[in-house]
Design a protein around this motif. Structure first.
Motif, mmCIF file in Angstrom:
data_model
loop_
_atom_site.group_PDB
_atom_site.id
_atom_site.type_symbol
_atom_site.label_atom_id
_atom_site.label_comp_id
_atom_site.label_asym_id
_atom_site.label_seq_id
_atom_site.Cartn_x
_atom_site.Cartn_y
_atom_site.Cartn_z
ATOM 1 N N LEU A 41 0.835 -1.092 0.007
ATOM 2 C CA LEU A 41 -0.075 -0.145 0.099
ATOM 3 C C LEU A 41 0.745 1.472 0.139
ATOM 4 C CD1 LEU A 41 -2.753 1.373 0.132
ATOM 5 C CD2 LEU A 41 -2.743 1.348 2.571
ATOM 6 N N GLU A 42 2.049 1.165 0.721
ATOM 7 C CA GLU A 42 2.530 2.376 0.941
ATOM 8 C C GLU A 42 3.277 2.797 -0.493
ATOM 9 O OE1 GLU A 42 3.524 0.108 4.641
ATOM 10 O OE2 GLU A 42 3.242 -0.308 2.715
ATOM 11 N N ALA A 43 3.385 1.762 -1.490
ATOM 12 C CA ALA A 43 3.925 2.358 -2.993
ATOM 13 C C ALA A 43 2.947 2.882 -3.754
ATOM 14 C CB ALA A 43 4.770 1.016 -3.492
ATOM 15 N N THR A 44 1.753 2.750 -3.450
ATOM 16 C CA THR A 44 0.543 3.296 -4.287
ATOM 17 C C THR A 44 -0.334 4.391 -3.592
ATOM 18 O OG1 THR A 44 -0.935 1.259 -3.868
ATOM 19 C CG2 THR A 44 0.645 1.031 -5.571
ATOM 20 N N ARG A 136 11.740 7.793 2.288
ATOM 21 C CA ARG A 136 11.994 6.437 2.957
ATOM 22 C C ARG A 136 11.063 5.254 3.112
ATOM 23 N NH1 ARG A 136 14.876 10.558 5.045
ATOM 24 N NH2 ARG A 136 13.663 10.858 6.939
ATOM 25 N N VAL A 137 9.894 5.727 3.431
ATOM 26 C CA VAL A 137 8.869 4.934 3.799
ATOM 27 C C VAL A 137 8.533 3.972 2.391
ATOM 28 C CG1 VAL A 137 6.328 4.836 4.205
ATOM 29 C CG2 VAL A 137 7.680 6.304 5.732
ATOM 30 N N PHE A 138 8.658 4.762 1.261
ATOM 31 C CA PHE A 138 8.283 4.036 0.107
ATOM 32 C C PHE A 138 9.440 2.995 -0.042
ATOM 33 C CE2 PHE A 138 9.180 4.191 -4.316
ATOM 34 C CZ PHE A 138 8.122 3.883 -4.851
ATOM 35 N N VAL A 139 10.660 3.276 0.242
ATOM 36 C CA VAL A 139 11.616 2.263 -0.342
ATOM 37 C C VAL A 139 11.669 1.125 0.661
ATOM 38 C CG1 VAL A 139 14.104 2.278 -0.358
ATOM 39 C CG2 VAL A 139 13.084 4.258 -1.591
ATOM 40 N N ASN A 140 11.538 1.602 1.932
ATOM 41 C CA ASN A 140 11.430 0.484 2.847
ATOM 42 C C ASN A 140 10.382 -0.698 2.735
ATOM 43 O OD1 ASN A 140 12.782 -0.138 5.584
ATOM 44 N ND2 ASN A 140 10.441 -0.048 6.319
ATOM 45 N N ALA A 141 9.225 -0.055 2.377
ATOM 46 C CA ALA A 141 8.333 -0.959 1.812
ATOM 47 C C ALA A 141 8.578 -2.092 0.629
ATOM 48 C CB ALA A 141 6.864 -0.375 1.618
ATOM 49 N N LEU A 142 8.981 -1.358 -0.271
ATOM 50 C CA LEU A 142 9.611 -2.195 -1.521
ATOM 51 C C LEU A 142 10.611 -3.013 -0.887
ATOM 52 C CD1 LEU A 142 10.049 0.374 -4.223
ATOM 53 C CD2 LEU A 142 7.937 -1.226 -3.933
ATOM 54 N N LEU A 143 11.678 -2.722 -0.277
ATOM 55 C CA LEU A 143 12.459 -3.619 0.330
ATOM 56 C C LEU A 143 12.145 -4.811 1.386
ATOM 57 C CD1 LEU A 143 15.250 -1.201 1.532
ATOM 58 C CD2 LEU A 143 15.681 -2.959 -0.171
ATOM 59 N N GLU A 144 10.878 -4.471 2.273
ATOM 60 C CA GLU A 144 10.362 -5.460 2.946
ATOM 61 C C GLU A 144 9.446 -6.461 2.181
ATOM 62 O OE1 GLU A 144 7.963 -3.510 5.959
ATOM 63 O OE2 GLU A 144 9.735 -2.764 7.194
ATOM 64 N N HIS A 145 9.069 -5.925 1.051
ATOM 65 C CA HIS A 145 8.331 -7.133 0.215
ATOM 66 C C HIS A 145 9.201 -7.750 -0.770
ATOM 67 C CE1 HIS A 145 4.938 -4.904 2.344
ATOM 68 N NE2 HIS A 145 4.169 -5.953 1.794
ATOM 69 N N GLY A 146 10.475 -7.420 -0.574
ATOM 70 C CA GLY A 146 11.399 -8.191 -1.481
ATOM 71 C C GLY A 146 11.223 -7.798 -3.103
ATOM 72 N N LEU A 147 10.557 -6.620 -3.308
ATOM 73 C CA LEU A 147 10.582 -6.274 -4.735
ATOM 74 C C LEU A 147 11.880 -5.472 -5.300
ATOM 75 C CD1 LEU A 147 7.045 -4.813 -4.316
ATOM 76 C CD2 LEU A 147 7.938 -7.083 -5.425
#
Length: 180
Positions: A41-44, A136-147
């Protein structure tokens, strides 16, 4: 935001500026590589699509035209729930070689027009150099989801030129994230 809205933004932006191709440099460029169902969700969450006309003049007349027609608080924004922010090609600080990695969005929903979206690791590097909390929230979410891969982001950051202080801060953040 979802992929169909990104495609709509590409279609509308290219119609308005009368060019077949635009570059998507903001967070919603991620929708060029992943569908909204694959993304956290943080990415969209953004309702803004940052669009850079490829052949704008020094005064950024085409970007200004986009803002006036389909920008924030426009009829387009009120009608569709998202808007296009016209920006210059130099808005984001990007890694070397980023133009070779752009992701094409071109299909029937774009009326055959093309949106060139930043590749996810390049996008993350640009977001981290910008240095805002939301980035940073955006990037962290992508990292946590392995994207995205933290090492690839670090390599891309090492090639960023022009703002060494912000690049070094971004690298420190990425390296601290690697030890999760």
């Amino acid at each position: 935001m979802d992929r169909s809205q990104l495609e709509h933004a590409i279609r509308a932006a290219t119609e308005i500026i009368r060019h077949d191709t635009v570059v998507i440099i903001g967070s919603q460029a991620i929708l060029g590589s992943f569908t909204e169902d694959e993304l956290p969700l943080e990415a969209t969450m953004s309702e803004e699509v940052d669009v850079a006309p490829m052949e704008d003049d020094d005064a950024q007349s085409l970007a200004t035209e986009l803002d006036a027609a389909i920008g924030e608080m426009s009829f387009f924004h009120e009608t569709h729930g998202f808007y296009v922010q016209g920006v210059g090609m130099d808005t984001a600080v990007l890694p070397e070689g980023w133009t070779d990695r752009l992701v094409r969005v071109n299909n029937a929903n774009t009326n055959g027009r093309t949106g060139l979206c930043l590749e996810p690791h390049d996008l993350c590097a640009a977001k981290l150099v910008a240095g805002r909390a939301k980035d940073r929230v955006f990037v962290n979410a992508l990292l946590e989801h392995g994207l995205v891969d933290v090492d690839t982001i670090a390599v891309r950051l090492e090639t960023v030129r022009g703002d060494d202080i912000r690049r070094d801060r971004a690298l420190a953040w990425v390296r601290s994230s690697a030890g999760r």
